[in-house]
Design an enzyme around this catalytic site. Structure first.
Site, PDB file in Angstrom:
ATOM      1  N   THR A   1       3.211   6.494 -32.672  1.00  0.00           N
ATOM      2  CA  THR A   1       2.089   6.240 -33.675  1.00  0.00           C
ATOM      3  C   THR A   1       0.920   6.945 -32.620  1.00  0.00           C
ATOM      4  O   THR A   1       1.126   7.182 -31.832  1.00  0.00           O
ATOM      5  CB  THR A   1       1.956   4.720 -33.746  1.00  0.00           C
ATOM      6  OG1 THR A   1       1.804   4.141 -32.739  1.00  0.00           O
ATOM      7  CG2 THR A   1       3.150   4.159 -34.565  1.00  0.00           C
TER       8      THR A   1
ATOM      9  N   GLY B   1       2.751   6.695 -40.818  1.00  0.00           N
ATOM     10  CA  GLY B   1       2.518   6.912 -42.062  1.00  0.00           C
ATOM     11  C   GLY B   1       1.873   8.127 -42.720  1.00  0.00           C
ATOM     12  O   GLY B   1       1.694   9.112 -41.550  1.00  0.00           O
TER      13      GLY B   1
ATOM     14  N   ARG C   1       0.186  -3.286 -33.543  1.00  0.00           N
ATOM     15  CA  ARG C   1      -0.130  -3.531 -32.198  1.00  0.00           C
ATOM     16  C   ARG C   1       1.056  -4.539 -31.626  1.00  0.00           C
ATOM     17  O   ARG C   1       0.275  -5.444 -30.942  1.00  0.00           O
ATOM     18  CB  ARG C   1      -1.472  -3.819 -32.031  1.00  0.00           C
ATOM     19  CG  ARG C   1      -2.228  -4.857 -32.443  1.00  0.00           C
ATOM     20  CD  ARG C   1      -3.381  -5.270 -31.945  1.00  0.00           C
ATOM     21  NE  ARG C   1      -4.165  -6.476 -32.871  1.00  0.00           N
ATOM     22  CZ  ARG C   1      -4.903  -6.371 -33.703  1.00  0.00           C
ATOM     23  NH1 ARG C   1      -5.245  -4.943 -34.322  1.00  0.00           N
ATOM     24  NH2 ARG C   1      -5.655  -7.330 -34.407  1.00  0.00           N
ATOM     25  N   MET C   2       2.144  -4.448 -32.257  1.00  0.00           N
ATOM     26  CA  MET C   2       3.185  -5.378 -31.910  1.00  0.00           C
ATOM     27  C   MET C   2       3.302  -5.737 -30.340  1.00  0.00           C
ATOM     28  O   MET C   2       3.459  -6.787 -29.820  1.00  0.00           O
ATOM     29  CB  MET C   2       4.488  -4.833 -32.348  1.00  0.00           C
ATOM     30  CG  MET C   2       4.607  -4.656 -33.827  1.00  0.00           C
ATOM     31  SD  MET C   2       4.151  -5.763 -34.748  1.00  0.00           S
ATOM     32  CE  MET C   2       5.496  -7.085 -34.656  1.00  0.00           C
TER      33      MET C   2
ATOM     34  N   SER D   1       7.501   3.920 -41.794  1.00  0.00           N
ATOM     35  CA  SER D   1       6.272   3.418 -42.603  1.00  0.00           C
ATOM     36  C   SER D   1       6.599   3.824 -44.180  1.00  0.00           C
ATOM     37  O   SER D   1       6.424   2.942 -44.757  1.00  0.00           O
ATOM     38  CB  SER D   1       5.046   4.052 -42.311  1.00  0.00           C
ATOM     39  OG  SER D   1       4.645   3.796 -40.886  1.00  0.00           O
TER      40      SER D   1
ATOM     41  N   SER E   1       4.390   4.338 -26.484  1.00  0.00           N
ATOM     42  CA  SER E   1       3.585   3.477 -27.327  1.00  0.00           C
ATOM     43  C   SER E   1       2.369   2.979 -26.808  1.00  0.00           C
ATOM     44  O   SER E   1       2.173   2.921 -25.521  1.00  0.00           O
ATOM     45  CB  SER E   1       4.587   2.007 -27.353  1.00  0.00           C
ATOM     46  OG  SER E   1       5.878   2.154 -28.084  1.00  0.00           O
TER      47      SER E   1
HETATM   48  C1  FMN Z   1       5.749  -1.921 -36.740  1.00  0.00           C
HETATM   49  C2  FMN Z   1       6.211  -0.562 -35.861  1.00  0.00           C
HETATM   50  C3  FMN Z   1       6.799  -0.910 -34.701  1.00  0.00           C
HETATM   51  C4  FMN Z   1       7.249   0.238 -33.946  1.00  0.00           C
HETATM   52  N1  FMN Z   1       8.009   0.064 -32.734  1.00  0.00           N
HETATM   53  C5  FMN Z   1       8.320   1.062 -32.082  1.00  0.00           C
HETATM   54  C6  FMN Z   1       9.098   1.053 -30.834  1.00  0.00           C
HETATM   55  O1  FMN Z   1       9.012  -0.346 -30.117  1.00  0.00           O
HETATM   56  N2  FMN Z   1       9.393   2.322 -30.125  1.00  0.00           N
HETATM   57  C7  FMN Z   1       8.934   3.250 -30.487  1.00  0.00           C
HETATM   58  O2  FMN Z   1       9.199   4.220 -29.799  1.00  0.00           O
HETATM   59  N3  FMN Z   1       8.322   3.583 -31.577  1.00  0.00           N
HETATM   60  C8  FMN Z   1       7.954   2.374 -32.419  1.00  0.00           C
HETATM   61  N4  FMN Z   1       7.482   2.526 -33.581  1.00  0.00           N
HETATM   62  C9  FMN Z   1       6.985   4.124 -33.898  1.00  0.00           C
HETATM   63  C10 FMN Z   1       7.819   4.536 -35.103  1.00  0.00           C
HETATM   64  O3  FMN Z   1       9.226   4.720 -34.686  1.00  0.00           O
HETATM   65  C11 FMN Z   1       7.396   6.096 -35.628  1.00  0.00           C
HETATM   66  O4  FMN Z   1       7.427   6.890 -34.209  1.00  0.00           O
HETATM   67  C12 FMN Z   1       6.073   5.984 -36.172  1.00  0.00           C
HETATM   68  O5  FMN Z   1       5.836   4.787 -37.045  1.00  0.00           O
HETATM   69  C13 FMN Z   1       5.799   7.330 -36.891  1.00  0.00           C
HETATM   70  O6  FMN Z   1       6.718   7.339 -37.932  1.00  0.00           O
HETATM   71  P1  FMN Z   1       6.460   6.817 -39.729  1.00  0.00           P
HETATM   72  O7  FMN Z   1       5.102   7.619 -39.950  1.00  0.00           O
HETATM   73  O8  FMN Z   1       7.464   7.359 -40.304  1.00  0.00           O
HETATM   74  O9  FMN Z   1       6.249   5.334 -39.502  1.00  0.00           O
HETATM   75  C14 FMN Z   1       6.969   1.617 -34.228  1.00  0.00           C
HETATM   76  C15 FMN Z   1       6.281   1.759 -35.578  1.00  0.00           C
HETATM   77  C16 FMN Z   1       5.769   0.698 -36.435  1.00  0.00           C
HETATM   78  C17 FMN Z   1       5.307   0.983 -37.738  1.00  0.00           C
END
Ligand code: FMN
Length: 361
Positions: free
Chosen positions: A246, A267, A112-113, A318, A176
């Site tokens: 996410t 993830g 929840r950045m 992730s 987001s």
């Molecule tokens: C810590 C963190 C910060 C993220 N910040 C953004 C962001 O700023 N903008 C965005 O579109 N997605 C953001 N995401 C989402 C990722 O780009 C991605 O869509 C999501 O994590 C699913 O991919 P994964 O399962 O491979 O992590 C963030 C994800 C994480 C874990």
């Protein structure tokens, strides 16, 4: 690389996740990209999309390098493209910590950045150094919205105008889950205003194509929302969709202590829902709109499944937390082997191969 990561992982994992993330960025900033081992290239994985050349379809998702601190090193790790950001117009601190959680038993992360960003001025300053020496691969920039924005179309347009000269891809982040009201901008009426103002701001005086404009969507949409967005993407000739951000859902299968934390889940548990949404989007847009598939990828087989479901490119974040950067080369190699095993000569042959166009949706 994998051996080095398994050496430092026990140390990193004793740290709070945000501090570990910060250290990884510092390490990447410090290591000169030239000393990273050259990665194998696989001609079958190369493709041209939006007039840009991608050596591999596997990219880094938004959120890891929010402020463009380590772009060159990240590309040198073997990613076919890297997405930085979300970048906001004005600097903002995001939510108070703790705001990043590892769900180790579930191979997942909750964050929840709140779109913490150094702001566009700092990012432009960092990217300017690449004006004379081009990066080794395409750069995507994720456009975020300040939480106190009073005019989203104007703010997205201002951001896009500043960042377009540095990007091959601009991604409109309207998905987001940690910025109140942001996901409401996925409504086609609101999105039309944003897309129109961004296009006006990015259009140059000459006929150069400029960056591709993509829209990143949430995995928590209703069936009706998905249809509306598909129709919107076709009628507004959106260059591409990023599927997905996410999720706010919490599958009953989650076992980790942090499973009830507020924020977006990413993830392994996101793999199925995001791939199902990608499949639906591909069908409803009749394969006419390139899709970047993201959510839960940690192997070549998972990247391949997203591509066969309709993704032209894929991204991950992730899985790197759990497996380190050596993962990228492993996935790339696995994907090349899977293509060869199926007798496919290029990545384009695999895109949407699970459901030829014309098949009922
Ligand atoms: C810590 C963190 C910060 C993220 N910040 C953004 C962001 O700023 N903008 C965005 O579109 N997605 C953001 N995401 C989402 C990722 O780009 C991605 O869509 C999501 O994590 C699913 O991919 P994964 O399962 O491979 O992590 C963030 C994800 C994480 C874990």
């Amino acid at each position: 690389m994998p051996d080095l990561y398994s050496l430092v992982k026990p140390f990193l994992w004793r740290l709070d996740p945000e501090r570990a993330h910060r250290l990884s960025i510092l390490a990447l900033k410090t290591i000169p990209p030239q000393i990273l081992p050259a990665f194998d290239s696989f001609p079958a994985l190369e493709q041209s999309l939006w007039g840009k050349c991608f050596k591999s379809p596997i990219g880094l998702a938004a959120g890891y390098d929010k402020d463009a601190e380590a772009v060159e090193s990240l590309l040198s790790l073997g990613f076919g493209f890297v997405e930085i950001g979300g970048v906001t117009l004005r600097p903002q601190g995001g939510n108070p910590p703790p705001r990043l959680f590892r769900l180790t038993k579930d191979r997942a992360v909750i964050n929840r950045m709140g779109l913490n960003s150094a702001g566009v001025d700092m990012v432009v300053q960092r990217l300017q150094k690449f004006s004379d020496c081009p990066l080794p691969g395409p750069l995507a920039i994720n456009l975020g919205l300040n939480k106190d924005s009073e005019n989203p179309p104007a703010d997205y347009a201002a951001l896009a105008g500043r960042l377009a000269p540095f990007a091959e891809i601009l991604t409109l982040n309207v998905s987001s889950p940690n910025t109140p009201g942001l996901r409401a901008l996925q409504d086609p009426g609101k999105l039309t205003e944003i897309v129109d103002s961004v296009r006006t701001s990015v259009a140059g005086p000459n006929s150069s194509p400029g960056p591709a404009l993509l829209v990143k969507i949430a995995p928590d949409l209703s069936d009706r929302d998905v249809s509306d967005l598909a129709e919107f993407s076709l009628s507004h000739e959106i260059d591409g969709l990023v599927v997905a951000n996410t999720t706010v859902a919490r599958p009953a299968s989650l076992r980790s202590v942090h499973r009830e934390e507020a924020g977006g889940l990413s993830g392994a548990p996101l793999f199925n829902p995001s791939t199902n949404l990608l499949r639906t989007m591909y069908k409803r847009t009749e394969g006419k709109i390139p899709i970047v598939g993201v959510g839960g990828i940690s192997s070549g087989a998972e990247a391949y499944a997203k591509i066969r479901a309709g993704a032209s490119l894929v991204q991950l974040y992730s899985a790197m937390v759990f497996e380190g950067p050596g993962l990228i080369r492993r996935i790339t190699k696995e994907l090349a082997c899977l293509l060869e095993k199926d007798g496919l000569k290029t990545i384009e042959d695999a895109v949407g191969a699970d459901h030829p166009i014309g098949e009922d949706s």
